[in-house]
Design a protein around this motif. Sequence first.
Motif, PDB file in Angstrom:
ATOM      1  N   MET A 210      73.636  52.005 -50.303  1.00 37.79           N
ATOM      2  CA  MET A 210      74.381  53.045 -49.613  1.00 37.79           C
ATOM      3  C   MET A 210      75.585  52.450 -48.882  1.00 37.79           C
ATOM      4  O   MET A 210      76.670  53.014 -48.935  1.00 37.79           O
ATOM      5  N   LEU A 211      75.371  51.318 -48.224  1.00 34.16           N
ATOM      6  CA  LEU A 211      76.448  50.671 -47.493  1.00 34.16           C
ATOM      7  C   LEU A 211      77.543  50.191 -48.447  1.00 34.16           C
ATOM      8  O   LEU A 211      78.729  50.306 -48.148  1.00 34.16           O
ATOM      9  N   ARG A 212      77.123  49.677 -49.595  1.00 33.96           N
ATOM     10  CA  ARG A 212      78.105  49.222 -50.592  1.00 33.96           C
ATOM     11  C   ARG A 212      78.914  50.396 -51.147  1.00 33.96           C
ATOM     12  O   ARG A 212      80.092  50.256 -51.436  1.00 33.96           O
ATOM     13  N   THR A 213      78.303  51.545 -51.314  1.00 36.94           N
ATOM     14  CA  THR A 213      79.003  52.726 -51.809  1.00 36.94           C
ATOM     15  C   THR A 213      80.076  53.142 -50.811  1.00 36.94           C
ATOM     16  O   THR A 213      81.221  53.416 -51.189  1.00 36.94           O
ATOM     17  N   HIS A 214      79.755  53.185 -49.527  1.00 41.46           N
ATOM     18  CA  HIS A 214      80.741  53.535 -48.500  1.00 41.46           C
ATOM     19  C   HIS A 214      81.871  52.501 -48.462  1.00 41.46           C
ATOM     20  O   HIS A 214      83.042  52.854 -48.307  1.00 41.46           O
ATOM     21  N   TRP A 215      81.512  51.247 -48.598  1.00 38.84           N
ATOM     22  CA  TRP A 215      82.508  50.176 -48.596  1.00 38.84           C
ATOM     23  C   TRP A 215      83.456  50.318 -49.786  1.00 38.84           C
ATOM     24  O   TRP A 215      84.666  50.195 -49.660  1.00 38.84           O
ATOM     25  N   PHE A 216      82.879  50.626 -50.980  1.00 34.45           N
ATOM     26  CA  PHE A 216      83.668  50.783 -52.192  1.00 34.45           C
ATOM     27  C   PHE A 216      84.610  51.990 -52.083  1.00 34.45           C
ATOM     28  O   PHE A 216      85.797  51.906 -52.390  1.00 34.45           O
ATOM     29  N   VAL A 217      84.104  53.115 -51.619  1.00 30.71           N
ATOM     30  CA  VAL A 217      84.923  54.325 -51.463  1.00 30.71           C
ATOM     31  C   VAL A 217      86.002  54.093 -50.414  1.00 30.71           C
ATOM     32  O   VAL A 217      87.166  54.483 -50.597  1.00 30.71           O
ATOM     33  N   GLY A 218      85.660  53.438 -49.334  1.00 33.13           N
ATOM     34  CA  GLY A 218      86.646  53.126 -48.304  1.00 33.13           C
ATOM     35  C   GLY A 218      87.740  52.221 -48.823  1.00 33.13           C
ATOM     36  O   GLY A 218      88.922  52.400 -48.504  1.00 33.13           O
ATOM     37  N   SER A 219      87.366  51.253 -49.658  1.00 36.31           N
ATOM     38  CA  SER A 219      88.361  50.358 -50.257  1.00 36.31           C
ATOM     39  C   SER A 219      89.300  51.119 -51.181  1.00 36.31           C
ATOM     40  O   SER A 219      90.512  50.882 -51.200  1.00 36.31           O
TER      41      SER A 219
END
Length: 103
Positions: free
Chosen positions: A1-10
Motif C-alpha cells: 500500500m505504501l509503495r502504491t502511494h509512493w508510485f502515484v505520488g511520483s
Amino acid sequence: MLRTHWFVGSLLLAGVIFVPTAVMAAPRPQEASIQLRVYDRDHRDYHNWDDHEDRAYRGYLQEHHRDYRAYNEQRAREQRNYWRWRHQHPDREERRDDRREER
C-alpha cells in the motif's frame, strides 16, 4: 500500500514538472510562421510581410497581369510600385473601420 502511494505520488510530481515545460515549449500560431518587416521608403513606414500581405501582393500581381515573382526578388522600382498600390488599396477591414470613424 505504501509503495502504491509512493508510485502515484511520483507520477503526479513528474506530471507537475513535465506539463508546464511542454506547454511553454510548444510554438504559438503567430510564432510558427515566419514574419518579415519591410520598409516602404516612399511612405516612410514599415509593413509586416505575413500571409495577409502575401495575399494582397498576389492580388496586386493578378490585377496588373503579372506572373508571380517573390517580392524580395523584384527590382526596387517594382517594390515601390507595389507599396504605392497597397496604400491606395487598403484592406476591406480597414475600410470598414474608416467608415465607422467618419460617422
